[in-house]
Design a protein around this motif. Structure first.
Motif, mmCIF file in Angstrom:
data_model
loop_
_atom_site.group_PDB
_atom_site.id
_atom_site.type_symbol
_atom_site.label_atom_id
_atom_site.label_comp_id
_atom_site.label_asym_id
_atom_site.label_seq_id
_atom_site.Cartn_x
_atom_site.Cartn_y
_atom_site.Cartn_z
ATOM 1 N N TRP A 53 0.840 -1.195 0.000
ATOM 2 C CA TRP A 53 0.000 0.000 0.000
ATOM 3 C C TRP A 53 0.870 1.237 0.000
ATOM 4 N N ARG A 54 2.077 1.080 0.546
ATOM 5 C CA ARG A 54 3.013 2.189 0.548
ATOM 6 C C ARG A 54 4.171 1.823 -0.368
ATOM 7 N N VAL A 55 4.227 2.441 -1.525
ATOM 8 C CA VAL A 55 5.314 2.146 -2.471
ATOM 9 C C VAL A 55 6.624 2.655 -1.890
ATOM 10 N N PRO A 56 7.781 2.122 -2.209
ATOM 11 C CA PRO A 56 8.018 1.389 -3.454
ATOM 12 C C PRO A 56 8.178 -0.108 -3.282
ATOM 13 N N TYR A 57 7.518 -0.687 -2.289
ATOM 14 C CA TYR A 57 7.713 -2.113 -2.071
ATOM 15 C C TYR A 57 6.934 -2.925 -3.105
ATOM 16 N N THR A 58 7.681 -3.672 -3.896
ATOM 17 C CA THR A 58 7.098 -4.550 -4.894
ATOM 18 C C THR A 58 7.847 -5.875 -4.901
ATOM 19 N N ARG A 59 7.185 -6.897 -5.388
ATOM 20 C CA ARG A 59 7.851 -8.193 -5.566
ATOM 21 C C ARG A 59 7.257 -8.867 -6.779
ATOM 22 N N TYR A 60 8.059 -9.731 -7.418
ATOM 23 C CA TYR A 60 7.668 -10.360 -8.672
ATOM 24 C C TYR A 60 8.040 -11.844 -8.667
ATOM 25 N N ALA A 61 7.302 -12.597 -9.457
ATOM 26 C CA ALA A 61 7.704 -13.969 -9.740
ATOM 27 C C ALA A 61 8.943 -13.934 -10.631
ATOM 28 N N ASP A 62 9.798 -14.910 -10.470
ATOM 29 C CA ASP A 62 11.016 -14.955 -11.282
ATOM 30 C C ASP A 62 10.697 -15.003 -12.771
ATOM 31 N N SER A 63 9.578 -15.624 -13.116
ATOM 32 C CA SER A 63 9.233 -15.816 -14.531
ATOM 33 C C SER A 63 8.913 -14.497 -15.242
ATOM 34 N N VAL A 64 8.609 -13.439 -14.486
ATOM 35 C CA VAL A 64 8.237 -12.174 -15.118
ATOM 36 C C VAL A 64 9.164 -11.027 -14.717
ATOM 37 N N LYS A 65 10.074 -11.274 -13.825
ATOM 38 C CA LYS A 65 10.972 -10.223 -13.337
ATOM 39 C C LYS A 65 11.751 -9.626 -14.500
ATOM 40 N N GLY A 66 11.775 -8.302 -14.573
ATOM 41 C CA GLY A 66 12.470 -7.621 -15.655
ATOM 42 C C GLY A 66 11.609 -7.379 -16.884
ATOM 43 N N ARG A 67 10.446 -8.014 -16.936
ATOM 44 C CA ARG A 67 9.541 -7.823 -18.083
ATOM 45 C C ARG A 67 8.217 -7.168 -17.665
ATOM 46 N N PHE A 68 7.763 -7.457 -16.464
ATOM 47 C CA PHE A 68 6.493 -6.920 -15.974
ATOM 48 C C PHE A 68 6.772 -5.878 -14.884
ATOM 49 N N THR A 69 5.901 -4.874 -14.827
ATOM 50 C CA THR A 69 6.009 -3.845 -13.803
ATOM 51 C C THR A 69 4.635 -3.582 -13.202
#
Length: 119
Positions: A53-69
């Motif tokens: 809820w408070r950016v900039p904390y984000t996390r991604y699956a390895d399969s999409v890291k670097g491609r999805f935002t």
């Protein structure tokens, strides 16, 4: 009553881009972590990305890291998923989710939007 409405899905060629949106209502949007999951035919639903809820904390699956935002606009009660360099294996129904805490369990789910990537 909480409503999550996804949009922006469609058909795109491999290497292309799409931006998904999820508009939320019925909750104080800025108090919740927002996320995206997807489910491909014959596969289990999988985590894609989450934003606190408070950016900039984000996390991604390895399969999409670097491609999805993932991003959010608390003023518009909307969360986005920018998907670049799409691959055929990204084909799935994409779901928006709401969690009461970052990395916590999901409390609400959207109805999903179809993304199809052709080779």
């Amino acid at each position: 009553q909480v409503h999550l409405v996804e949009s922006g899905g469609g058909l795109v060629q491999a290497g292309g881009s799409l931006r998904l949106s999820c508009a939320a209502s019925g909750l104080t949007f800025s108090n919740y972590a927002m996320g995206w999951f997807r489910q491909a035919p014959g596969k289990e639903r999988e985590f894609i990305a989450q934003i606190a809820w408070r950016v900039p904390y984000t996390r991604y699956a390895d399969s999409v890291k670097g491609r999805f935002t993932i991003s959010r606009d608390n003023a518009k009660n909307t969360v986005y998923l920018q998907m670049d360099n799409l691959k055929p294996e990204d084909t799935a129904v994409y779901y928006c989710t709401v969690a009461e805490s970052y990395r916590g369990p999901n409390k609400y789910w959207g109805q999903g939007t179809q993304v199809t990537v052709s080779s």
